[in-house]
Enzyme design. Structure first.
Site: not given
Ligand code: DQA
Length: 145
Positions: A9-10, A17, A22, A73, A76, A97, A99, A101, A106, A110
């Site tokens: 998501p997102n 965002r 990011y 990835n 959330a 996995e 990410h 960030s 953080r 997270r």
């Molecule tokens: C994320 C890190 C997650 O904590 C966050 O909710 C995201 C992006 C990252 O790619 O850094 O949506 O997965």
């Protein structure tokens, strides 16, 4: 080798965002980046994004017998989704996995990752390069080639 890259998501909002976290690259830029790197490594990639947990679970299940590895990835859902963890366990495919960030640097909420319970490796904190490293990890893994 065929790798499925799943984005949660997102991530479709990249470039809009929280750019300080990011970066300015858009989701389309990310897809182009991954495809270019995969091509250079001779890897066949499919890249998908969904904002819906169940859709991600469906895609993990459908990966069985089709892909050699999953790069995910879960965004959330990383921190909340027992369902995605169970799906990844069910298909028994190697998982990396990623990410953009560094979640562990953080907010505390997270720091825990369900995906890490099944992932062979975690690549984080390097922006788009986290994906490149994950694909490279499988491309160069002797046991899969
Ligand atoms: C994320 C890190 C997650 O904590 C966050 O909710 C995201 C992006 C990252 O790619 O850094 O949506 O997965």
């Amino acid at each position: 080798m065929k790798i499925l890259v799943l984005n949660g998501p997102n991530l479709n909002m990249l470039g809009i965002r929280e750019r300080a976290i990011y970066g300015a690259g858009t989701y389309t830029d990310l897809v182009d980046f991954i495809k270019t790197k995969a091509d250079a490594l001779g890897i066949d990639v499919e890249i998908k994004q969904s904002n819906h947990e169940g859709v991600l679970v469906d895609w993990v299940q459908e990966a069985r017998g089709v892909y050699d590895a999953i790069v995910i990835n879960a965004a959330a859902y990383t921190h909340t989704s027992l369902a995605i963890l169970d799906a990844l366990k069910a298909v028994s495919l190697p998982v990396a996995e990623v990410h953009l960030s560094e979640p562990k640097a953080r907010e505390e909420f997270r720091h825990f990752s369900y995906i890490s319970l099944v992932a062979e490796k975690v690549f984080s904190g390097e922006g788009f390069k986290s994906y490149e490293k994950a694909i490279e990890y499988f491309a160069l893994a002797p046991r899969l080639s």
